[in-house]
Design an enzyme around this catalytic site. Structure first.
Site, PDB file in Angstrom:
ATOM      1  N   GLU A 116      12.901  -1.870  16.032  1.00 13.68           N
ATOM      2  CA  GLU A 116      12.160  -2.560  14.974  1.00 13.68           C
ATOM      3  C   GLU A 116      12.880  -3.855  14.612  1.00 13.68           C
ATOM      4  O   GLU A 116      14.098  -3.960  14.747  1.00 13.68           O
ATOM      5  CB  GLU A 116      12.039  -1.585  13.772  1.00 13.68           C
ATOM      6  CG  GLU A 116      11.490  -2.144  12.505  1.00 13.68           C
ATOM      7  CD  GLU A 116      10.050  -2.632  12.580  1.00 13.68           C
ATOM      8  OE1 GLU A 116       9.681  -3.244  13.577  1.00 13.68           O
ATOM      9  OE2 GLU A 116       9.316  -2.447  11.590  1.00 13.68           O
ATOM     10  N   ASP A 158      13.352  -2.784   5.637  1.00 20.63           N
ATOM     11  CA  ASP A 158      13.360  -3.326   4.273  1.00 20.63           C
ATOM     12  C   ASP A 158      13.235  -2.168   3.281  1.00 20.63           C
ATOM     13  O   ASP A 158      14.218  -1.489   2.977  1.00 20.63           O
ATOM     14  CB  ASP A 158      12.221  -4.343   4.160  1.00 20.63           C
ATOM     15  CG  ASP A 158      12.203  -5.096   2.836  1.00 20.63           C
ATOM     16  OD1 ASP A 158      13.161  -4.985   2.065  1.00 20.63           O
ATOM     17  OD2 ASP A 158      11.209  -5.803   2.573  1.00 20.63           O
ATOM     18  N   THR A 213       7.976   1.867   6.444  1.00 23.90           N
ATOM     19  CA  THR A 213       7.466   1.796   7.816  1.00 23.90           C
ATOM     20  C   THR A 213       8.210   2.772   8.726  1.00 23.90           C
ATOM     21  O   THR A 213       7.596   3.628   9.371  1.00 23.90           O
ATOM     22  CB  THR A 213       7.618   0.361   8.376  1.00 23.90           C
ATOM     23  OG1 THR A 213       6.977  -0.538   7.470  1.00 23.90           O
ATOM     24  CG2 THR A 213       7.018   0.236   9.755  1.00 23.90           C
ATOM     25  N   LEU A 214       9.520   2.626   8.767  1.00 26.83           N
ATOM     26  CA  LEU A 214      10.282   3.462   9.699  1.00 26.83           C
ATOM     27  C   LEU A 214      10.257   4.930   9.296  1.00 26.83           C
ATOM     28  O   LEU A 214      10.289   5.806  10.150  1.00 26.83           O
ATOM     29  CB  LEU A 214      11.714   2.949   9.820  1.00 26.83           C
ATOM     30  CG  LEU A 214      11.856   1.799  10.822  1.00 26.83           C
ATOM     31  CD1 LEU A 214      13.245   1.183  10.758  1.00 26.83           C
ATOM     32  CD2 LEU A 214      11.571   2.287  12.247  1.00 26.83           C
ATOM     33  N   LYS A 244      17.780  -4.975   5.635  1.00 25.66           N
ATOM     34  CA  LYS A 244      17.763  -5.615   4.312  1.00 25.66           C
ATOM     35  C   LYS A 244      17.868  -4.468   3.302  1.00 25.66           C
ATOM     36  O   LYS A 244      16.863  -3.934   2.855  1.00 25.66           O
ATOM     37  CB  LYS A 244      16.433  -6.350   4.165  1.00 25.66           C
ATOM     38  CG  LYS A 244      16.503  -7.611   3.338  1.00 25.66           C
ATOM     39  CD  LYS A 244      15.172  -8.117   2.884  1.00 25.66           C
ATOM     40  CE  LYS A 244      14.173  -8.529   3.907  1.00 25.66           C
ATOM     41  NZ  LYS A 244      12.952  -9.100   3.315  1.00 25.66           N
ATOM     42  N   ARG A 249       6.502 -16.663  14.241  1.00 26.51           N
ATOM     43  CA  ARG A 249       7.085 -15.652  15.143  1.00 26.51           C
ATOM     44  C   ARG A 249       7.794 -16.288  16.327  1.00 26.51           C
ATOM     45  O   ARG A 249       8.712 -15.705  16.907  1.00 26.51           O
ATOM     46  CB  ARG A 249       5.991 -14.730  15.695  1.00 26.51           C
ATOM     47  CG  ARG A 249       5.346 -13.823  14.668  1.00 26.51           C
ATOM     48  CD  ARG A 249       4.507 -12.771  15.383  1.00 26.51           C
ATOM     49  NE  ARG A 249       3.575 -12.090  14.497  1.00 26.51           N
ATOM     50  CZ  ARG A 249       3.869 -11.059  13.719  1.00 26.51           C
ATOM     51  NH1 ARG A 249       5.098 -10.581  13.700  1.00 26.51           N
ATOM     52  NH2 ARG A 249       2.955 -10.503  12.946  1.00 26.51           N
TER      53      ARG A 249
HETATM   54  P1  IMP Z   1       9.503  -1.805   5.189  1.00 30.83           P
HETATM   55  O1  IMP Z   1       8.411  -0.812   5.437  1.00 30.83           O
HETATM   56  O2  IMP Z   1       9.479  -2.366   3.800  1.00 30.83           O
HETATM   57  O3  IMP Z   1      10.878  -1.304   5.595  1.00 30.83           O
HETATM   58  O4  IMP Z   1       9.159  -3.073   6.024  1.00 30.83           O
HETATM   59  C1  IMP Z   1       9.421  -3.223   7.299  1.00 30.83           C
HETATM   60  C2  IMP Z   1       8.439  -4.203   7.918  1.00 30.83           C
HETATM   61  O5  IMP Z   1       8.091  -5.269   7.038  1.00 30.83           O
HETATM   62  C3  IMP Z   1       9.088  -4.812   9.108  1.00 30.83           C
HETATM   63  O6  IMP Z   1       8.559  -4.234  10.250  1.00 30.83           O
HETATM   64  C4  IMP Z   1       8.717  -6.267   9.043  1.00 30.83           C
HETATM   65  O7  IMP Z   1       7.662  -6.506   9.910  1.00 30.83           O
HETATM   66  C5  IMP Z   1       8.261  -6.518   7.655  1.00 30.83           C
HETATM   67  N1  IMP Z   1       9.276  -7.292   6.909  1.00 30.83           N
HETATM   68  C6  IMP Z   1      10.178  -6.853   6.021  1.00 30.83           C
HETATM   69  N2  IMP Z   1      10.946  -7.839   5.561  1.00 30.83           N
HETATM   70  C7  IMP Z   1      10.512  -8.953   6.200  1.00 30.83           C
HETATM   71  C8  IMP Z   1      10.947 -10.314   6.162  1.00 30.83           C
HETATM   72  O8  IMP Z   1      11.894 -10.727   5.473  1.00 30.83           O
HETATM   73  N3  IMP Z   1      10.267 -11.160   6.968  1.00 30.83           N
HETATM   74  C9  IMP Z   1       9.247 -10.774   7.775  1.00 30.83           C
HETATM   75  N4  IMP Z   1       8.814  -9.512   7.837  1.00 30.83           N
HETATM   76  C10 IMP Z   1       9.452  -8.605   7.047  1.00 30.83           C
HETATM   77 MG    MG Z   2       7.584  -5.123  11.690  1.00 29.77          MG
END
Ligand code: IMP
Ligand code: MG
Length: 172
Positions: free
Chosen positions: A95, A99, A103-104, A127, A161
């Site tokens: 991935e 964040d 998602t994961l 992050k 991208r």
């Molecule tokens: P999570 O579900 O919040 O952990 O988000 C993960 C997904 O959000 C990643 O697969 C990224 O595609 C997107 N994402 C999270 N932070 C960023 C960022 O700073 N820039 C672009 N995409 C982000």
């Molecule tokens: Mg992503």
């Protein structure tokens, strides 16, 4: 929105990708590995890292999105299913960025339901500041602060991208 500070240039990214691949090569040796990339953000990272891997590798992708503008919606849609069978295989989820962890967390559960032989996770960027779900991650490239990043696969509303570096996004 415009491109702000460059956090990692293409040279630094390649160095980190090679370091991650080195560890993965050490851990799996000759075992066949099924890489599952999460689209779209990981497409460049997957393309780069697989070229440093020495074991037999299969590559598959799942498409999902959880972001609307720059805030995580917490709702994840999965647009396509895996083509490769997961059962009994050594699986590595790849991935772009971890964040909130939603998602994961969801993808990991879905893949675990398919009974892989083993499952690990590799993220280019972590992050940690806004983490809401704890996700066990095995390989991390960079730890980033709470900024919105773009480039090297990551986007803002589908743009940026293609940047060969990773930069901070900022308001004009
Ligand atoms: P999570 O579900 O919040 O952990 O988000 C993960 C997904 O959000 C990643 O697969 C990224 O595609 C997107 N994402 C999270 N932070 C960023 C960022 O700073 N820039 C672009 N995409 C982000
Ligand atoms: Mg992503």
């Amino acid at each position: 929105m415009i491109i702000g500070n460059v956090l990692f240039d293409s040279h630094e990214i390649q160095k980190t990708v090679r370091t991650l691949a080195f560890k993965i090569n050490e851990d799996y040796k000759e075992r066949e590995l099924l890489i599952i990339g999460l689209l779209k953000g990981s497409f460049i990272f997957v393309a780069d890292i697989v070229r440093y891997l020495k074991m037999p590798v299969l590559v598959d992708f799942i498409t999902l999105s959880s972001y609307i503008e720059t805030a995580s919606s917490g709702e994840i849609s999965i647009h396509c299913n895996l083509k490769e069978s997961v059962r009994g295989r050594d699986v590595l989820i790849v991935e772009d960025i971890l964040d909130s962890g939603f998602t994961l967390d969801i993808v990991r559960e879905k893949i675990l339901d398919k009974s892989p032989g083993s499952l690990k996770i590799c993220v280019l960027m972590d992050k940690p500041v806004k983490r809401k779900r704890a996700v066990p991650v095995d390989y991390v490239g960079f730890t980033v602060p709470d900024v919105f990043v773009v480039g090297y696969g990551t986007d803002y509303n589908e743009k940026f991208r293609n940047l060969p570096y990773i930069a901070e996004l900022r308001a004009e």
